[in-house]
Design a protein around this motif. Structure first.
Motif, PDB file in Angstrom:
ATOM      1  N   LYS A 426       0.954  -1.204  -0.015  1.00  0.00           N
ATOM      2  CA  LYS A 426      -0.223  -0.075  -0.061  1.00  0.00           C
ATOM      3  C   LYS A 426       0.783   1.237   0.154  1.00  0.00           C
ATOM      4  CE  LYS A 426      -4.009  -2.133   2.389  1.00  0.00           C
ATOM      5  NZ  LYS A 426      -4.988  -2.008   3.475  1.00  0.00           N
ATOM      6  N   ALA A 427       0.422   2.287  -0.713  1.00  0.00           N
ATOM      7  CA  ALA A 427       1.070   3.554  -0.913  1.00  0.00           C
ATOM      8  C   ALA A 427       0.206   4.714  -0.969  1.00  0.00           C
ATOM      9  CB  ALA A 427       2.056   3.404  -1.968  1.00  0.00           C
ATOM     10  N   GLN A 428       0.751   5.828  -1.091  1.00  0.00           N
ATOM     11  CA  GLN A 428      -0.150   7.155  -0.959  1.00  0.00           C
ATOM     12  C   GLN A 428       0.724   7.912  -1.888  1.00  0.00           C
ATOM     13  OE1 GLN A 428      -3.121   6.964   0.993  1.00  0.00           O
ATOM     14  NE2 GLN A 428      -3.929   9.003   0.007  1.00  0.00           N
ATOM     15  N   THR A 429       0.026   8.495  -2.851  1.00  0.00           N
ATOM     16  CA  THR A 429       0.357   9.874  -3.879  1.00  0.00           C
ATOM     17  C   THR A 429      -0.573  11.033  -3.655  1.00  0.00           C
ATOM     18  OG1 THR A 429      -0.520   8.731  -5.759  1.00  0.00           O
ATOM     19  CG2 THR A 429       1.679   8.239  -5.208  1.00  0.00           C
ATOM     20  N   GLY A 430      -0.312  11.802  -2.942  1.00  0.00           N
ATOM     21  CA  GLY A 430      -1.290  12.995  -2.581  1.00  0.00           C
ATOM     22  C   GLY A 430      -2.498  12.579  -2.275  1.00  0.00           C
ATOM     23  N   GLN A 431      -3.673  12.646  -2.770  1.00  0.00           N
ATOM     24  CA  GLN A 431      -5.094  12.257  -2.465  1.00  0.00           C
ATOM     25  C   GLN A 431      -5.142  10.967  -2.959  1.00  0.00           C
ATOM     26  OE1 GLN A 431      -6.752  14.198   0.033  1.00  0.00           O
ATOM     27  NE2 GLN A 431      -4.827  15.324   0.129  1.00  0.00           N
ATOM     28  N   VAL A 432      -4.620  10.236  -3.564  1.00  0.00           N
ATOM     29  CA  VAL A 432      -4.718   8.933  -4.069  1.00  0.00           C
ATOM     30  C   VAL A 432      -3.859   7.666  -3.357  1.00  0.00           C
ATOM     31  CG1 VAL A 432      -4.756   7.469  -6.232  1.00  0.00           C
ATOM     32  CG2 VAL A 432      -5.169   9.840  -6.350  1.00  0.00           C
ATOM     33  N   SER A 433      -4.921   6.796  -3.082  1.00  0.00           N
ATOM     34  CA  SER A 433      -4.195   5.575  -2.283  1.00  0.00           C
ATOM     35  C   SER A 433      -3.705   4.572  -3.507  1.00  0.00           C
ATOM     36  CB  SER A 433      -4.833   4.869  -1.325  1.00  0.00           C
ATOM     37  OG  SER A 433      -6.170   4.501  -1.805  1.00  0.00           O
ATOM     38  N   HIS A 434      -2.901   3.549  -3.102  1.00  0.00           N
ATOM     39  CA  HIS A 434      -2.625   2.585  -4.179  1.00  0.00           C
ATOM     40  C   HIS A 434      -2.331   1.081  -3.063  1.00  0.00           C
ATOM     41  CE1 HIS A 434      -1.462   5.325  -7.296  1.00  0.00           C
ATOM     42  NE2 HIS A 434      -0.953   6.226  -6.255  1.00  0.00           N
ATOM     43  N   THR A 435      -3.186   0.255  -3.800  1.00  0.00           N
ATOM     44  CA  THR A 435      -3.046  -1.033  -3.160  1.00  0.00           C
ATOM     45  C   THR A 435      -2.329  -2.164  -4.216  1.00  0.00           C
ATOM     46  OG1 THR A 435      -4.914  -0.804  -1.975  1.00  0.00           O
ATOM     47  CG2 THR A 435      -4.303  -3.013  -2.402  1.00  0.00           C
ATOM     48  N   VAL A 436      -1.192  -2.370  -4.193  1.00  0.00           N
ATOM     49  CA  VAL A 436      -0.569  -2.927  -5.174  1.00  0.00           C
ATOM     50  C   VAL A 436      -0.125  -4.098  -5.369  1.00  0.00           C
ATOM     51  CG1 VAL A 436       1.885  -2.761  -6.449  1.00  0.00           C
ATOM     52  CG2 VAL A 436       0.820  -0.606  -5.485  1.00  0.00           C
ATOM     53  N   GLN A 507      -0.966  -4.974 -10.843  1.00  0.00           N
ATOM     54  CA  GLN A 507      -2.314  -4.583 -10.524  1.00  0.00           C
ATOM     55  C   GLN A 507      -2.332  -3.499  -9.609  1.00  0.00           C
ATOM     56  OE1 GLN A 507      -6.046  -6.941 -10.108  1.00  0.00           O
ATOM     57  NE2 GLN A 507      -6.048  -6.497  -7.988  1.00  0.00           N
ATOM     58  N   ASP A 508      -2.828  -2.505 -10.020  1.00  0.00           N
ATOM     59  CA  ASP A 508      -2.877  -1.292  -8.900  1.00  0.00           C
ATOM     60  C   ASP A 508      -4.270  -0.822  -8.685  1.00  0.00           C
ATOM     61  OD1 ASP A 508      -2.573   0.748  -7.274  1.00  0.00           O
ATOM     62  OD2 ASP A 508      -1.345   2.117  -8.771  1.00  0.00           O
ATOM     63  N   VAL A 509      -4.826  -0.931  -7.528  1.00  0.00           N
ATOM     64  CA  VAL A 509      -6.080  -0.342  -7.018  1.00  0.00           C
ATOM     65  C   VAL A 509      -5.912   1.027  -6.549  1.00  0.00           C
ATOM     66  CG1 VAL A 509      -8.192  -0.603  -5.709  1.00  0.00           C
ATOM     67  CG2 VAL A 509      -6.776  -2.912  -6.647  1.00  0.00           C
ATOM     68  N   LEU A 510      -6.507   2.031  -7.462  1.00  0.00           N
ATOM     69  CA  LEU A 510      -6.339   3.472  -7.016  1.00  0.00           C
ATOM     70  C   LEU A 510      -7.590   3.802  -6.060  1.00  0.00           C
ATOM     71  CD1 LEU A 510      -4.824   2.800  -9.967  1.00  0.00           C
ATOM     72  CD2 LEU A 510      -4.318   5.319  -9.738  1.00  0.00           C
ATOM     73  N   GLY A 511      -7.360   4.315  -5.163  1.00  0.00           N
ATOM     74  CA  GLY A 511      -8.480   4.867  -4.118  1.00  0.00           C
ATOM     75  C   GLY A 511      -8.604   6.480  -4.325  1.00  0.00           C
ATOM     76  N   PHE A 512      -9.875   6.711  -4.309  1.00  0.00           N
ATOM     77  CA  PHE A 512     -10.192   8.144  -4.532  1.00  0.00           C
ATOM     78  C   PHE A 512     -11.162   8.593  -3.464  1.00  0.00           C
ATOM     79  CE2 PHE A 512      -8.816   6.862  -8.980  1.00  0.00           C
ATOM     80  CZ  PHE A 512      -7.690   7.663  -9.219  1.00  0.00           C
ATOM     81  N   PHE A 513     -11.328   9.733  -3.148  1.00  0.00           N
ATOM     82  CA  PHE A 513     -12.317  10.389  -2.001  1.00  0.00           C
ATOM     83  C   PHE A 513     -12.181   9.398  -0.927  1.00  0.00           C
ATOM     84  CE2 PHE A 513     -13.919  10.825  -6.524  1.00  0.00           C
ATOM     85  CZ  PHE A 513     -13.892  12.250  -6.716  1.00  0.00           C
ATOM     86  N   ASN A 514     -11.152   9.290  -0.356  1.00  0.00           N
ATOM     87  CA  ASN A 514     -10.888   8.461   0.836  1.00  0.00           C
ATOM     88  C   ASN A 514     -11.448   6.874   0.541  1.00  0.00           C
ATOM     89  OD1 ASN A 514     -10.250  10.587   2.694  1.00  0.00           O
ATOM     90  ND2 ASN A 514     -12.508  11.376   2.837  1.00  0.00           N
ATOM     91  N   ASP A 515     -11.133   6.539  -0.448  1.00  0.00           N
ATOM     92  CA  ASP A 515     -11.333   5.067  -0.914  1.00  0.00           C
ATOM     93  C   ASP A 515     -12.612   4.850  -1.242  1.00  0.00           C
ATOM     94  OD1 ASP A 515      -8.467   4.957  -0.936  1.00  0.00           O
ATOM     95  OD2 ASP A 515      -8.316   3.830   1.092  1.00  0.00           O
ATOM     96  N   ARG A 516     -13.425   5.687  -1.312  1.00  0.00           N
ATOM     97  CA  ARG A 516     -15.013   5.372  -1.719  1.00  0.00           C
ATOM     98  C   ARG A 516     -15.031   4.860  -3.038  1.00  0.00           C
ATOM     99  NH1 ARG A 516     -19.683   9.256  -0.046  1.00  0.00           N
ATOM    100  NH2 ARG A 516     -20.676   7.391  -0.517  1.00  0.00           N
ATOM    101  N   LEU A 517     -14.123   5.351  -4.014  1.00  0.00           N
ATOM    102  CA  LEU A 517     -14.038   4.959  -5.208  1.00  0.00           C
ATOM    103  C   LEU A 517     -12.874   4.303  -5.560  1.00  0.00           C
ATOM    104  CD1 LEU A 517     -15.286   4.991  -8.228  1.00  0.00           C
ATOM    105  CD2 LEU A 517     -14.212   7.089  -8.327  1.00  0.00           C
ATOM    106  N   LEU A 518     -12.938   3.094  -5.980  1.00  0.00           N
ATOM    107  CA  LEU A 518     -11.633   2.382  -6.143  1.00  0.00           C
ATOM    108  C   LEU A 518     -11.499   1.946  -7.862  1.00  0.00           C
ATOM    109  CD1 LEU A 518     -11.832  -0.299  -3.330  1.00  0.00           C
ATOM    110  CD2 LEU A 518     -10.713   1.823  -3.414  1.00  0.00           C
TER     111      LEU A 518
END
Length: 789
Positions: A426-436, A507-518
């Motif tokens: 897991k990582a964070q770039t700005g407001q976007v989370s990443h589940t790799v 695979q990268d799962v990008l999380g937006f809006f506090n991970d409400r949108l993946l």
């Protein structure tokens, strides 16, 4: 078996007086992930352990009173929980213990009762996704060990399909081989995340060492980019939990069914770093068909060693042995149509050589947790399946019922080797989370078969299927004797099947809006080499994309959409002698998932469409010795799936599912299969339900009642069904089962009645100028007694 059964009964008697209280639960992170390797200590005592791979812990043999649980783990704050155990025989269940990295809290929990746990929120580590089910943009269903225990499912072919929408089991060689279909075609068989599918195999897994079975619909991108797009079922085996406990079970049933099993779990050192799990089973049974039998046993030791707080090594060995009557005995044949012979009819000749299978599996798994966000897993495995025996099939069958029964040699060896390396992070770039997820996997499969020699038991007119006075034991030509002076590998010159592959995926799962949108973005590159039956080796390279969206409407509800792709290099030939082309499949899927009432039960609704190019099927003109394929161009499978699972009201647990499947030729290159032709191997509508009500008060406290029904409507046979020369179609299928249970502390009794209304149930297919089918048993029962200690 009877001696072993008596021994287990004596164990029950000796241990009956040791009933005691129990505290158990599941530990989660704040994001909802189950946490393994969490150290849990009963404060002020020497009792402790760690959570297992699903975050579970369990303390047994406790007296009533107040306890304090101390939970600690790397990167998480230590947490204390006060627990009140109301009685010596009480059970405290802590469904959602949450560890937070920044706070400590002190809670007091008083729990009574023992809820039925049919629902689950997560999948195993072997599926690699690292996300709860609610957040995965795909239809994934899990059948856990409590469901299997309540339904007394003892093997992979023993009714487990009823618990998942659209999943059916097709007939084959009895309990020696399980053929699972979903979304119209065969689902790949996986074990701990490795594809063990072969032409006839693997040997059906015994449930004594199985923790759960996961059904992943569709291509499953990173795992199944070289396989059927219908999906997979993944068998997850039992692992050490760090708790000292055990369970012994004895089962008796119809047709001389005897079974004994034991499950031991504990520590091999005082520190709790070296753990073990040991499962063993012995079983013998006859059949509703004459002269048919099967004997099985299995052993499954597992050892795990915590090298340091961040590194764990697990070694697992499974051995299964089976001896059974001739594997062709399960079939009945008639020129007059399905079910035109008695339900207990058998073509088996007593005295034939039995079929023997030895099945070995060795798996090594190494996990290293760099920190709370990054984890590396390495896994290697070796599988060896060895069968020696024979099969039966008609050499001829005339309209008056005269049959010549052919017995052919049926030896097989199947060796498979796998290696996997994958990284979750897991990582964070700005407001976007990443589940790799990134990984590499490789596999090598090599199978040798010999069915080249055949022996006729009968001459014309000496055996007739309608002759009820025929006494077996003296076939006209006597019993066959097959020459095995050469090894199978020497004999299998042109009957080998090989496949080797390597794959890279990211695979990268990008999380937006506090991970409400993946947003899931993934791809896999696969290189495959295969050859079969003496054909020229083929090589295929393919890139498979995966794109998914998951939106959380609230913390318990999500909607998703998915596009996934796969390809399958087919091993086989056309009748013309040409090699078949690889299948490519594209899957579109959308759905909605919801967890209800604090995750007590869950629902999912899915719609999908799968396009398969270069679709293949068995050539309808094949003789028993032929295995040619035909290619029909393009097929389209589309449908709707609904699943409900869990405790919907207090003490009432439900498993219910419905699937509508439409699977037809959409583009044709074969005149015998025009556009619109229905493809084989599925039911257009499937409906299943299983209800369990547990009494918790009054005189009936401890009792439970269960009932289940499964329906398959508008069935298509395995081999073209009603679309082939106006042959008979399979009738609709309705089966009802029921169960009665009683649990008192650690003792559990269960009585299951199958096929309650005593229906003649079967599946089968037209074949040349006759029909074949396999009948299920008439009304039958299983009575089991288990004791946990």
């Amino acid at each position: 078996m009877r001696k072993l059964s008596l021994g287990i009964l004596l164990v029950f008697c000796n241990l009956f007086a040791t009933f005691a209280g129990e505290i158990k639960g599941v530990v989660f992170s704040k994001s909802g992930e189950r946490l393994e390797f969490v150290t849990i200590q009963l404060k002020g005592t020497n009792t402790g352990g760690t959570t297992d791979s699903r975050g579970r812990f369990n303390f047994r043999k406790l007296t009533n009173g107040h306890y304090t649980l101390v939970l600690s783990s790397v990167s998480y704050k230590t947490k204390e929980l006060k627990v009140v155990l109301p009685s010596d025989n009480g059970v405290v269940e802590m469904d959602s213990v949450i560890l937070e990295p920044t706070t400590q809290e002190l809670s007091e929990i008083v729990v009574t009762g023992n809820a039925s746990k049919y629902n689950t929120r997560d999948i195993s580590n072997s599926i690699r996704l690292g996300q709860p089910l609610l957040r995965i943009p795909q239809n994934v269903q899990v059948v856990g060990n409590q469901i299997m225990a309540d339904q007394q499912i003892v093997s992979m072919s023993d009714g487990i399909a009823r618990n998942v929408s659209g999943v059916t089991k097709l007939e084959h060689w009895g309990d020696s081989y399980t053929r699972i279909n979903m979304r119209g075609s065969r689902a790949a068989a996986f074990r701990e995340g490795m594809n063990v599918t072969s032409s006839w195999g693997p040997l059906t897994e015994d449930m004594s060492y199985v923790e759960r079975v996961e059904f992943i619909k569709g291509p499953a991108g990173f795992m199944m980019s070289n396989g059927e797009p219908s999906g997979i079922y993944n068998v997850v085996t039992k692992k050490p939990t760090g708790q000292t406990k055990g369970e012994a079970t004895f089962t008796y049933g119809s047709y001389d069914f005897y079974r004994a099993a034991i499950d031991l779990d504990g520590k091999l050192d005082q520190t709790g770093r070296l753990l073990y799990r040991f499962n063993a089973m012995g079983q013998t049974t006859n059949s509703h068909r004459a002269h048919e039998f099967a004997k099985r046993y299995s052993i499954a030791p597992v050892i795990s060693y915590q090298l340091d707080p961040k590194t764990k090594l697990t070694a697992e060995y499974n051995f299964q042995y089976m001896q059974s009557s001739n594997i062709g005995s399960y079939y009945a044949f008639s020129p007059d149509g399905y079910a035109t012979l008695p339900q207990d009819y058998s073509i088996l000749e007593p005295g034939l050589e039995p079929t023997t299978v030895n099945d070995h599996t060795l798996i090594l798994n190494l996990q290293h947790q760099f920190n709370k966000d990054w984890k590396l897993t390495a896994q290697t495995a070796y599988f060896n399946y060895n069968r020696q025996g024979s099969s039966m099939w008609p050499g001829s069958l005339s309209a008056n019922g005269d049959m010549i029964r052919n017995v052919s040699i049926g030896d097989a060896i199947n060796e498979m080797k796998f290696g996997q390396l994958y990284l979750n992070g897991k990582a964070q770039t700005g407001q976007v989370s990443h589940t790799v997820l990134a990984g590499f996997d490789a596999g090598d499969k090599h199978a040798w078969y010999d069915w080249s020699k055949s022996f006729a038991l009968d001459s014309i007119g000496t055996y007739n299927i309608y002759n009820t006075k025929y006494n077996g034991g003296s076939p006209y030509y006597g019993y066959p004797s097959f020459d095995r002076s050469k090894s199978l590998k020497e004999r299998a010159n042109n009957t080998q099947i090989t496949q080797s592959y390597v794959g890279l995926y990211l695979q990268d799962v990008l999380g937006f809006f506090n991970d409400r949108l993946l947003l899931t973005l993934a791809g896999r590159y696969t290189y495959v080499k295969d050859s079969s039956y003496g054909t020229t080796q083929t090589k295929e390279r393919h890139f498979s994309p995966r794109v998914g969206l998951n939106f959380s409407i609230d913390e318990n509800t999500s909607v998703y959409a998915l596009y996934d792709q796969t390809f399958s290099p087919k091993m086989g030939m056309l009748r013309s002698g040409k090699k078949v082309k690889p299948i490519t499949g594209n899957n579109w899927e959308a759905g909605i998932k919801r967890n209800w009432f604090n995750n007590r039960w869950s629902t999912s609704l899915t719609v999908y469409q799968i396009l398969k190019d270069n679709e293949t099927s068995s050539d309808p003109q094949n003789t028993p010795q032929e295995s040619y394929l035909i290619q029909v161009g393009q097929s389209k499978s589309k449908g709707v799936e609904i699943d409900v699972q869990g405790e919907i009201v207090r003490n009432l647990s439900v498993i219910a599912n419905y699937a509508y499947t439409d699977y037809k030729v959409s583009k044709s290159v074969n005149a015998s299969q025009p556009v619109g032709t229905r493809l084989p191997g599925y039911a257009k509508q499937n409906f299943n339900i299983w209800l369990k009500y547990k009494f918790t008060q009054g005189m009936l406290d401890g009792f439970s009642l269960s009932a289940g029904q499964t329906s398959q409507l508008d069935r298509s046979s395995w081999n073209w069904g009603s679309t082939l020369n106006n042959t008979q179609s399979l009738p609709d299928y309705f089966r009802f089962d029921a169960a009665l249970g009683w649990r008192k502390n650690n003792l559990n009794l269960a009585l299951n009645i199958y096929n309650v209304f005593d229906r003649y149930l079967y599946s089968g297919s037209p074949y040349g100028n006759y029909y074949y089918w396999q009948s299920e048993a008439p009304r039958n029962f299983r009575l089991s007694m288990s004791y946990s200690f």
